[in-house]
Scaffold this active site. Structure first.
Site, mmCIF file in Angstrom:
data_model
loop_
_atom_site.group_PDB
_atom_site.id
_atom_site.type_symbol
_atom_site.label_atom_id
_atom_site.label_comp_id
_atom_site.label_asym_id
_atom_site.label_seq_id
_atom_site.Cartn_x
_atom_site.Cartn_y
_atom_site.Cartn_z
ATOM 1 C CB CYS A 46 -0.901 0.030 1.228
ATOM 2 S SG CYS A 46 -1.983 -1.389 1.363
HETATM 3 C C1 BEZ Z 1 0.593 -4.692 1.858
HETATM 4 O O1 BEZ Z 1 0.022 -3.660 1.540
HETATM 5 O O2 BEZ Z 1 1.803 -4.774 1.790
HETATM 6 C C2 BEZ Z 1 -0.183 -5.885 2.310
HETATM 7 C C3 BEZ Z 1 -1.370 -5.735 2.984
HETATM 8 C C4 BEZ Z 1 -2.053 -6.849 3.420
HETATM 9 C C5 BEZ Z 1 -1.546 -8.110 3.150
HETATM 10 C C6 BEZ Z 1 -0.371 -8.254 2.442
HETATM 11 C C7 BEZ Z 1 0.332 -7.135 2.022
#
Ligand code: BEZ
Length: 213
Positions: A46
């Site tokens: 994100c």
């Molecule tokens: C991420 O944004 O890195 C992420 C969020 C939830 C699960 C796996 C990765």
């Protein structure tokens, strides 16, 4: 809750954000909007996605598009996260992140898919036009960061095909040849709309150069 489909009106809402309270339809005004959700604050994928969106802010603005992110965390967490995003992605987040701790927006837009990811939003994207109509959607799992060049490419296609009687073929990008929509058969209109001509590959497959270039 009914599933949102292409052509539906994007649900309106009032929700807190990093830029204060947002009344969605009013905030959107006459712009296109990309509304996109994130599983959670302080997560690595994100962080890169929000940094990429900020880096592409000139590209969104050039197309008359306002990005707005959603995450089911409170605004004080978002504000701390934005500082991290700006530092690690060398950018300035200049669009709001909705603080959807009560999941109002996530529920309205069906962004929580509990069989894939419990208690958080998946990576949903809603491309919404100035009439507040949902024109395209994408849904990715938490493990796969989105391609924001693809989101811009879809917007380019929507904006082009809204104003010309064409559609965009596989892997098209701005400037490539396009197809003439099959319903356009009038010879006079074809000549007027496509003065540079077109190639008939099959009667239903007619290629022409991009009309607004
Ligand atoms: C991420 O944004 O890195 C992420 C969020 C939830 C699960 C796996 C990765």
């Amino acid at each position: 809750m009914a599933t949102l489909r292409l052509g539906d009106t994007a649900p309106d809402f009032v929700q807190d954000s990093t830029e204060g309270s947002i009344h969605f339809h009013e905030w959107a005004g006459p712009s296109w909007v990309v509304l996109f959700s994130h599983p959670a604050d302080f997560t690595p994928v994100c962080t890169t996605e929000l940094g990429k969106t900020a880096a592409l802010s000139g590209e969104f603005a050039r197309r008359g598009v306002k990005p707005i992110a959603v995450s089911v965390d409170p605004v004080d967490s978002h504000v701390k996260w934005v500082k991290d995003i700006n530092e690690t992605q060398s950018t300035t987040v200049n669009f709001p992140i909705l603080a959807d701790a009560d999941r109002k927006v996530a529920t309205l837009y069906d962004m929580i898919h509990p069989n894939a990811l419990a208690n958080a939003t998946v990576r949903s994207v809603f491309i919404i036009d100035p009439k507040k109509v949902i024109r395209a959607t994408l849904t990715y799992p938490a493990s796969t960061g989105r391609n924001f060049d693809e989101i811009l490419r879809v917007i380019d296609s929507l904006q082009l095909t809204d104003s010309h009687k064409v559609a965009t073929p596989a892997n098209w990008k701005d400037g490539d040849d396009v197809v003439i929509i099959p319903s356009l058969q009038d010879a006079g209109e074809l000549a007027q709309r496509f003065p540079k001509g077109f190639t008939v590959v099959r009667p239903y497959l007619r290629m022409t150069s991009q009309p607004n270039k």
